[in-house]
Scaffold this motif. Structure first.
Motif, PDB file in Angstrom:
ATOM      1  N   VAL A 292       0.849  -1.185   0.000  1.00 59.28           N
ATOM      2  CA  VAL A 292       0.000   0.000   0.000  1.00 59.28           C
ATOM      3  C   VAL A 292       0.887   1.239   0.000  1.00 59.28           C
ATOM      4  O   VAL A 292       1.701   1.443   0.898  1.00 59.28           O
ATOM      5  N   ILE A 293       0.747   2.084  -1.063  1.00 60.14           N
ATOM      6  CA  ILE A 293       1.534   3.316  -1.161  1.00 60.14           C
ATOM      7  C   ILE A 293       0.621   4.485  -0.810  1.00 60.14           C
ATOM      8  O   ILE A 293      -0.288   4.822  -1.565  1.00 60.14           O
ATOM      9  N   PRO A 294       0.837   5.096   0.341  1.00 58.38           N
ATOM     10  CA  PRO A 294      -0.042   6.191   0.762  1.00 58.38           C
ATOM     11  C   PRO A 294       0.232   7.465  -0.026  1.00 58.38           C
ATOM     12  O   PRO A 294       1.348   7.703  -0.505  1.00 58.38           O
ATOM     13  N   GLY A 295      -0.808   8.270  -0.191  1.00 60.78           N
ATOM     14  CA  GLY A 295      -0.639   9.543  -0.877  1.00 60.78           C
ATOM     15  C   GLY A 295      -0.030  10.599   0.028  1.00 60.78           C
ATOM     16  O   GLY A 295       0.561  11.565  -0.451  1.00 60.78           O
ATOM     17  N   TYR A 296      -0.167  10.399   1.317  1.00 63.18           N
ATOM     18  CA  TYR A 296       0.346  11.387   2.262  1.00 63.18           C
ATOM     19  C   TYR A 296       0.923  10.633   3.456  1.00 63.18           C
ATOM     20  O   TYR A 296       0.225   9.835   4.091  1.00 63.18           O
ATOM     21  N   VAL A 297       2.196  10.839   3.761  1.00 62.24           N
ATOM     22  CA  VAL A 297       2.888  10.055   4.781  1.00 62.24           C
ATOM     23  C   VAL A 297       3.070  10.872   6.052  1.00 62.24           C
ATOM     24  O   VAL A 297       3.616  11.973   6.016  1.00 62.24           O
TER      25      VAL A 297
ATOM     26  N   GLY B 166       3.726   8.827   9.057  1.00 59.34           N
ATOM     27  CA  GLY B 166       4.391   7.888   9.958  1.00 59.34           C
ATOM     28  C   GLY B 166       5.217   6.882   9.182  1.00 59.34           C
ATOM     29  O   GLY B 166       5.632   7.145   8.036  1.00 59.34           O
ATOM     30  N   ASP B 167       5.431   5.714   9.767  1.00 59.73           N
ATOM     31  CA  ASP B 167       6.233   4.680   9.132  1.00 59.73           C
ATOM     32  C   ASP B 167       5.474   4.044   7.968  1.00 59.73           C
ATOM     33  O   ASP B 167       4.259   3.880   8.005  1.00 59.73           O
ATOM     34  N   LEU B 168       6.214   3.684   6.934  1.00 60.44           N
ATOM     35  CA  LEU B 168       5.633   2.972   5.804  1.00 60.44           C
ATOM     36  C   LEU B 168       5.575   1.473   6.098  1.00 60.44           C
ATOM     37  O   LEU B 168       6.217   0.979   7.021  1.00 60.44           O
ATOM     38  N   GLN B 169       4.783   0.771   5.295  1.00 63.47           N
ATOM     39  CA  GLN B 169       4.591  -0.671   5.473  1.00 63.47           C
ATOM     40  C   GLN B 169       5.951  -1.375   5.535  1.00 63.47           C
ATOM     41  O   GLN B 169       6.742  -1.285   4.604  1.00 63.47           O
ATOM     42  N   PRO B 170       6.272  -2.090   6.631  1.00 63.22           N
ATOM     43  CA  PRO B 170       7.620  -2.649   6.805  1.00 63.22           C
ATOM     44  C   PRO B 170       7.853  -3.988   6.115  1.00 63.22           C
ATOM     45  O   PRO B 170       8.993  -4.342   5.822  1.00 63.22           O
ATOM     46  N   GLU B 171       6.769  -4.761   5.842  1.00 60.33           N
ATOM     47  CA  GLU B 171       6.986  -6.092   5.274  1.00 60.33           C
ATOM     48  C   GLU B 171       5.733  -6.611   4.580  1.00 60.33           C
ATOM     49  O   GLU B 171       4.632  -6.121   4.791  1.00 60.33           O
ATOM     50  N   VAL B 172       5.942  -7.607   3.756  1.00 59.80           N
ATOM     51  CA  VAL B 172       4.863  -8.351   3.113  1.00 59.80           C
ATOM     52  C   VAL B 172       5.198  -9.832   3.234  1.00 59.80           C
ATOM     53  O   VAL B 172       6.296 -10.253   2.840  1.00 59.80           O
ATOM     54  N   ASN B 173       4.267 -10.594   3.824  1.00 56.89           N
ATOM     55  CA  ASN B 173       4.477 -12.043   3.939  1.00 56.89           C
ATOM     56  C   ASN B 173       5.778 -12.381   4.655  1.00 56.89           C
ATOM     57  O   ASN B 173       6.479 -13.323   4.306  1.00 56.89           O
ATOM     58  N   GLY B 174       6.126 -11.566   5.638  1.00 57.34           N
ATOM     59  CA  GLY B 174       7.340 -11.834   6.396  1.00 57.34           C
ATOM     60  C   GLY B 174       8.611 -11.319   5.746  1.00 57.34           C
ATOM     61  O   GLY B 174       9.707 -11.460   6.301  1.00 57.34           O
ATOM     62  N   GLN B 175       8.504 -10.735   4.557  1.00 58.27           N
ATOM     63  CA  GLN B 175       9.679 -10.222   3.849  1.00 58.27           C
ATOM     64  C   GLN B 175       9.741  -8.705   4.018  1.00 58.27           C
ATOM     65  O   GLN B 175       8.748  -7.991   3.816  1.00 58.27           O
TER      66      GLN B 175
END
Length: 397
Positions: A362-367, A369-378
């Motif tokens: 998920v790419i937010p239009g306005y940041v 805080g922290d961005l998504q750190p992982e997907v499926n453990g990666q």
């Protein structure tokens, strides 16, 4: 010997001695048969060491009391002993009108006070469909107040037995109710520190968690009554027959209460009905109890980095795009008493596709805080670039 009451164990030893004598030369067929019958009866009559009392109601009350083991049951009102059948002899009949038994220790003390766990067993055949109370234990003889109840008891009404366990202050918790019909039924009620279980005719019928400890409910000078609960000015009673009323100072187990053949059949049926999807793309729940109330435990037969057991959940981590699908085997073991059986489930965990990865990010239009750190453990690495001269970052990419 440590598991059984002294009296029932001594009776068994005497029966064994008689059986040995009957094996000697010269014993008559009648002596052999008598020894076999006595041994079978002694084995059937073995009682757990935790037993406090077992009222079979085959002998008339003496001095207006029935006595058994560590307990005596004082007679109130009119009670009768009536013939039941050859196997059980007589049964107690209560007329539903101010007749009941007040059960105490033989020294006059409270029967259940101080016990953290207990089991109450009895045979019942109600003689009406309206309210009947099989047993009732409370901190004192005061009448109960609605939604502020403090007691444990067995309410038998309309072919259903409900076990009530209350220490309320404004709201009642859920109760455990099972069908027991209008004929004879054998009921075992087990109170553990944090749950109640009920068994009917050698079958486990349900368990229910409880926040109310027996010691908190009953206090220091509790009462125990057969055939009466202290509701209203005059109380509520039981009309019908009661027999083989036993009280134990411990929580009896499935192995002690469930018929072995019934336990084995329950385990087999629960495993037959148990199923899992053969493909897993996300975490899934693992059943911990069968429809017949066998307990189910889980373990990994084929260990995988992509599937882990955490409590009652299977945690899935899918392989990354380009990697091979992962495979694992889960083993479910259903148990009831001494019966147990296992069943295997093969699980395939498909690798993620590039499309699935992209839709997961998920790419937010306005940041803020922290961005998504992982997907499926990666882990996901994020970077930010600006066009030359882009001071305010409007042309970042």
């Amino acid at each position: 010997a440590e598991k059984y009451s002294t009296q029932s164990w001594n009776n068994l030893q005497a029966a064994l001695a008689q059986a040995k004598e009957a094996q000697k030369p010269g014993a008559t067929q009648a002596e052999i048969e008598a020894a076999e019958e006595r041994l079978e009866a002694a084995i059937a009559a073995l009682q757990p060491k935790s037993i406090i009392a077992n009222f079979d109601f085959n002998q008339d009350a003496e001095n207006n009391k029935f006595t058994s083991g560590q307990a005596m049951a004082g007679v109130n009102g009119t009670v009768k002993l009536e013939e039941r059948d050859a196997a059980n002899g007589k049964a107690l009949y209560l007329d539903g009108s101010a007749s009941y038994l007040d059960v105490k220790k033989t020294d006059g003390g409270s029967l259940l006070t101080g016990l953290e766990e207990a089991t109450v067993s009895f045979d019942a055949r109600p003689d009406r469909t309206d309210t009947n109370w099989g047993f009732y234990a409370a901190p004192n003889a005061n009448a109960q107040d609605a939604n502020k109840e403090h007691y444990v008891g067995a309410l038998i009404k309309g072919g259903t037995t409900t076990i009530e366990r209350y220490n309320n202050n404004g709201k009642r918790p859920k109760n455990l109710s099972v069908s027991t019909g209008s004929g004879w039924s054998h009921v075992d009620v087990v109170f553990t520190e944090d749950a109640t279980a009920i068994y009917v005719d050698g079958r486990k019928k349900g368990t229910l968690g409880s926040e109310y400890a027996l010691t908190d409910i009953l206090g220091n000078s509790s009462i125990f009554q057969i055939g009466k609960a202290n509701w209203g000015k005059n109380g509520e009673y039981y009309k019908g027959w009661i027999d083989n009323f036993a009280i134990y100072g411990a929580a009896l187990t499935d192995a002690e209460l469930v018929d072995p053949q019934v336990a084995q059949a329950s385990v087999e049926e629960d495993l037959e009905d148990l199923s899992l999807a053969s493909t897993a793309k996300m975490n899934f729940q693992l059943p911990m109890e069968g429809d017949n109330f066998s307990s189910i435990t889980w373990e990994m037969k084929l260990v995988s980095n992509y599937l882990k057991i955490q409590g009652n959940q299977a945690v899935v981590t899918r392989p990354m795009p380009g990697e091979a699908d992962a495979r694992s085997v889960l083993v479910a073991t259903a148990k009831m008493g001494n019966a147990r059986q296992s069943k295997e489930f093969s699980i395939t965990i498909p690798a993620l596709t590039e499309e699935e990865i992209s839709t997961c990010i998920v790419i937010p239009g306005y940041v803020t805080g922290d961005l998504q750190p992982e997907v499926n453990g990666q882990k996901i690495s994020w970077s930010c670039e600006r066009e030359p001269g882009d001071i305010d970052g409007k042309n970042r990419k």
